[in-house]
Design a protein around this motif. Structure first.
Motif, PDB file in Angstrom:
ATOM      1  N   GLY A 128       1.380 -11.969  -8.022  1.00 58.48           N
ATOM      2  CA  GLY A 128       2.000 -12.717  -6.259  1.00 58.48           C
ATOM      3  C   GLY A 128       1.309 -12.088  -5.103  1.00 58.48           C
ATOM      4  O   GLY A 128       0.301 -11.777  -5.413  1.00 58.48           O
ATOM      5  N   SER A 129       1.396 -13.319  -3.802  1.00 63.86           N
ATOM      6  CA  SER A 129       0.303 -13.829  -2.809  1.00 63.86           C
ATOM      7  C   SER A 129       1.161 -14.394  -1.550  1.00 63.86           C
ATOM      8  O   SER A 129       3.330 -14.621  -2.560  1.00 63.86           O
ATOM      9  N   GLY A 130       1.159 -14.475  -0.440  1.00 65.93           N
ATOM     10  CA  GLY A 130       2.034 -14.543   0.004  1.00 65.93           C
ATOM     11  C   GLY A 130       1.998 -14.584   1.638  1.00 65.93           C
ATOM     12  O   GLY A 130       0.603 -12.590   1.558  1.00 65.93           O
ATOM     13  N   SER A 131       2.708 -14.257   2.292  1.00 70.64           N
ATOM     14  CA  SER A 131       2.355 -14.306   3.932  1.00 70.64           C
ATOM     15  C   SER A 131       3.646 -14.456   4.888  1.00 70.64           C
ATOM     16  O   SER A 131       4.073 -15.237   4.544  1.00 70.64           O
ATOM     17  N   GLY A 132       4.263 -13.795   5.431  1.00 72.09           N
ATOM     18  CA  GLY A 132       4.714 -13.995   6.519  1.00 72.09           C
ATOM     19  C   GLY A 132       6.456 -14.358   5.807  1.00 72.09           C
ATOM     20  O   GLY A 132       7.516 -13.683   5.505  1.00 72.09           O
ATOM     21  N   ASP A 160       6.530 -17.140   3.462  1.00 74.52           N
ATOM     22  CA  ASP A 160       6.120 -17.827   2.270  1.00 74.52           C
ATOM     23  C   ASP A 160       5.574 -16.941   0.754  1.00 74.52           C
ATOM     24  O   ASP A 160       5.053 -16.404   1.625  1.00 74.52           O
ATOM     25  N   PHE A 161       5.793 -17.056   0.019  1.00 71.84           N
ATOM     26  CA  PHE A 161       5.411 -16.170  -0.956  1.00 71.84           C
ATOM     27  C   PHE A 161       5.485 -16.379  -2.652  1.00 71.84           C
ATOM     28  O   PHE A 161       6.728 -17.904  -2.666  1.00 71.84           O
ATOM     29  N   THR A 162       4.737 -16.141  -3.326  1.00 70.88           N
ATOM     30  CA  THR A 162       4.206 -17.325  -4.469  1.00 70.88           C
ATOM     31  C   THR A 162       4.361 -16.077  -5.473  1.00 70.88           C
ATOM     32  O   THR A 162       3.499 -14.807  -6.098  1.00 70.88           O
ATOM     33  N   LEU A 163       4.970 -16.247  -6.763  1.00 77.88           N
ATOM     34  CA  LEU A 163       4.690 -15.791  -7.992  1.00 77.88           C
ATOM     35  C   LEU A 163       4.245 -16.299  -8.948  1.00 77.88           C
ATOM     36  O   LEU A 163       4.627 -17.691  -9.566  1.00 77.88           O
ATOM     37  N   LYS A 164       2.758 -16.318  -9.471  1.00 74.56           N
ATOM     38  CA  LYS A 164       2.189 -17.351 -10.501  1.00 74.56           C
ATOM     39  C   LYS A 164       2.395 -16.014 -12.096  1.00 74.56           C
ATOM     40  O   LYS A 164       1.945 -14.979 -11.797  1.00 74.56           O
ATOM     41  N   ILE A 165       2.293 -17.397 -13.054  1.00 66.64           N
ATOM     42  CA  ILE A 165       1.977 -16.652 -14.649  1.00 66.64           C
ATOM     43  C   ILE A 165       0.633 -17.407 -14.948  1.00 66.64           C
ATOM     44  O   ILE A 165       0.918 -18.301 -14.675  1.00 66.64           O
ATOM     45  N   ARG A 184      10.738  -4.210 -11.972  1.00 65.40           N
ATOM     46  CA  ARG A 184      10.136  -5.259 -11.363  1.00 65.40           C
ATOM     47  C   ARG A 184       8.559  -4.798 -11.793  1.00 65.40           C
ATOM     48  O   ARG A 184       8.437  -4.655 -13.118  1.00 65.40           O
ATOM     49  N   LEU A 185       8.195  -6.064 -11.016  1.00 67.19           N
ATOM     50  CA  LEU A 185       6.804  -7.046 -11.986  1.00 67.19           C
ATOM     51  C   LEU A 185       5.913  -5.888 -10.087  1.00 67.19           C
ATOM     52  O   LEU A 185       4.880  -5.479 -10.393  1.00 67.19           O
ATOM     53  N   ILE A 186       6.240  -7.037  -8.888  1.00 71.15           N
ATOM     54  CA  ILE A 186       5.229  -7.274  -8.180  1.00 71.15           C
ATOM     55  C   ILE A 186       6.518  -6.381  -6.734  1.00 71.15           C
ATOM     56  O   ILE A 186       7.182  -6.764  -6.970  1.00 71.15           O
ATOM     57  N   TYR A 187       5.004  -5.523  -5.945  1.00 74.68           N
ATOM     58  CA  TYR A 187       5.863  -4.766  -5.005  1.00 74.68           C
ATOM     59  C   TYR A 187       5.205  -5.453  -3.957  1.00 74.68           C
ATOM     60  O   TYR A 187       3.319  -5.288  -3.941  1.00 74.68           O
ATOM     61  N   LYS A 188       5.667  -5.156  -2.575  1.00 82.92           N
ATOM     62  CA  LYS A 188       4.770  -5.204  -1.290  1.00 82.92           C
ATOM     63  C   LYS A 188       3.610  -6.456  -1.503  1.00 82.92           C
ATOM     64  O   LYS A 188       2.656  -6.257  -1.595  1.00 82.92           O
ATOM     65  N   VAL A 189       4.447  -7.888  -2.082  1.00 82.20           N
ATOM     66  CA  VAL A 189       3.646  -9.172  -2.309  1.00 82.20           C
ATOM     67  C   VAL A 189       3.010  -9.262  -3.299  1.00 82.20           C
ATOM     68  O   VAL A 189       2.776  -9.997  -4.090  1.00 82.20           O
ATOM     69  N   SER A 190       1.842  -7.858  -3.693  1.00 80.65           N
ATOM     70  CA  SER A 190       0.909  -8.418  -4.458  1.00 80.65           C
ATOM     71  C   SER A 190       0.237  -6.980  -5.441  1.00 80.65           C
ATOM     72  O   SER A 190      -0.607  -7.515  -5.783  1.00 80.65           O
ATOM     73  N   ASN A 191       1.191  -6.322  -5.577  1.00 82.76           N
ATOM     74  CA  ASN A 191       0.697  -5.391  -5.967  1.00 82.76           C
ATOM     75  C   ASN A 191       1.709  -4.895  -7.331  1.00 82.76           C
ATOM     76  O   ASN A 191       3.148  -5.394  -7.734  1.00 82.76           O
ATOM     77  N   ARG A 192       0.549  -5.073  -8.411  1.00 78.60           N
ATOM     78  CA  ARG A 192       1.765  -4.900 -10.251  1.00 78.60           C
ATOM     79  C   ARG A 192       1.686  -3.586  -9.835  1.00 78.60           C
ATOM     80  O   ARG A 192       1.334  -2.621 -10.388  1.00 78.60           O
ATOM     81  N   ASP A 193       2.942  -3.428 -10.776  1.00 76.97           N
ATOM     82  CA  ASP A 193       3.888  -2.395 -11.212  1.00 76.97           C
ATOM     83  C   ASP A 193       3.203  -1.806 -12.455  1.00 76.97           C
ATOM     84  O   ASP A 193       2.719  -2.433 -13.076  1.00 76.97           O
ATOM     85  N   SER A 194       3.225  -0.297 -12.802  1.00 72.97           N
ATOM     86  CA  SER A 194       2.597   0.008 -14.514  1.00 72.97           C
ATOM     87  C   SER A 194       2.980  -0.968 -15.518  1.00 72.97           C
ATOM     88  O   SER A 194       4.128  -0.868 -15.578  1.00 72.97           O
ATOM     89  N   GLY A 195       1.630  -1.272 -16.050  1.00 74.33           N
ATOM     90  CA  GLY A 195       2.530  -1.764 -17.839  1.00 74.33           C
ATOM     91  C   GLY A 195       2.344  -3.379 -17.359  1.00 74.33           C
ATOM     92  O   GLY A 195       3.220  -4.295 -18.404  1.00 74.33           O
ATOM     93  N   VAL A 196       2.426  -4.426 -15.962  1.00 74.92           N
ATOM     94  CA  VAL A 196       2.771  -5.296 -15.824  1.00 74.92           C
ATOM     95  C   VAL A 196       1.467  -5.834 -16.650  1.00 74.92           C
ATOM     96  O   VAL A 196       0.376  -5.837 -15.756  1.00 74.92           O
ATOM     97  N   PRO A 197       1.553  -7.152 -17.613  1.00 75.91           N
ATOM     98  CA  PRO A 197       0.266  -7.851 -17.976  1.00 75.91           C
ATOM     99  C   PRO A 197      -0.472  -8.348 -16.548  1.00 75.91           C
ATOM    100  O   PRO A 197       0.065  -8.960 -15.809  1.00 75.91           O
ATOM    101  N   ASP A 198      -1.982  -8.623 -16.250  1.00 74.67           N
ATOM    102  CA  ASP A 198      -2.271  -8.220 -14.828  1.00 74.67           C
ATOM    103  C   ASP A 198      -1.835 -10.463 -15.082  1.00 74.67           C
ATOM    104  O   ASP A 198      -2.305 -11.115 -14.217  1.00 74.67           O
TER     105      ASP A 198
END
Lengths: 118, 112
Positions: free
Chosen positions: B69-73, B75-80, B51-65
């Motif tokens: 993650g973003s979005g709502s409703g 529509d959601f997006t993961l960006k690198i 897991r990288l992201i939970y609850k849309v935009s929360n990064r897990d520990s150790g995941v590079p910044d």
């Protein structure tokens, strides 16, 4: 460090029962969390199979509920999956997972490949 | 069940360049408790998902910044922000707002 490790036969005959066990180390499965199973058939998306809560209650995906049983052995700190009457469609990589609620998986096992074939 | 649809399914990216993955759900993922249970997972070749992201935009520990993650409703997006070689793999979105949890088809990120 909490770790999950699946074990079980890699080959099951059609119409028989698939059985897998997940050994948990570093955390007691009775202390909290949901402990579940997710599978991925070749070329297909991941699919939630079901979970057992730390209390022993279970939840199953309705699409598989009639054939699936998840149980636990607290003395060994492990939980198990049984899928009855398997067919080729049950061929998949099976992962045991830890879920902190609302299907928020924060830990995965390494996975166990199970092939259904005569 | 809620259907999760990702795009693109294949994403060739140049090292150091940004990448973006879209995930759409067949119904709103806002749960009755007010939270949106949308996760992103990375599966590197030969490894289990992580897991990288939970609850849309929360990064897990150790995941590079560089992962966000973003979005709502629906529509959601993961960006690198800047793709590195270690980012090669398949990325999955997964919703947990409506049981049972369901996954997207996966997006394969590869280096051009």
């Amino acid at each position: 460090q909490v770790q999950l490790q699946e074990s079980g036969p890699g080959l099951v005959k059609p119409s028989e029962t698939l059985s897998l066990t997940c050994a948990v180390s570093g955390y007691s499965i009775t202390s909290g969390y949901f402990w579940g199973w997710v599978r991925q058939p070749p070329g297909m998306r991941l699919e939630w199979i079901g979970s057992i809560y730390h209390s022993g209650n279970t939840y199953y995906n309705p699409s598989l509920k009639s054939r699936v049983t998840i149980s636990r052995d607290t003395s060994k700190n492990q939980f198990s999956l049984k899928v009855n009457y398997v067919t080729a469609a049950d061929t998949a990589m099976y992962y045991c997972v830890r879920d902190n609620g609302n299907w928020e998986i924060d830990l995965w096992g390494q996975g166990a490949l199970v092939t259904v074939s005569s | 069940d809620v259907v999760m649809t990702q795009s693109p399914l294949s994403l060739p990216v140049t090292l150091g360049q940004p990448a973006s993955i879209s995930c759409r759900s067949s119904q709103s993922l806002v749960k009755s408790d007010g939270n949106t249970y949308l996760n992103w997972f990375q599966q590197r070749p030969g490894q289990s998902p992580r897991r990288l992201i939970y609850k849309v935009s929360n990064r897990d520990s150790g995941v590079p910044d560089r992962f966000s993650g973003s979005g709502s409703g629906t529509d959601f997006t993961l960006k690198i922000s800047r793709v590195e070689a270690e980012d090669v793999g398949v990325y999955y979105c997964m919703q947990g707002s409506h049981g049972p949890g369901t996954f997207g088809q996966g997006t394969k990120v590869e280096i051009k």
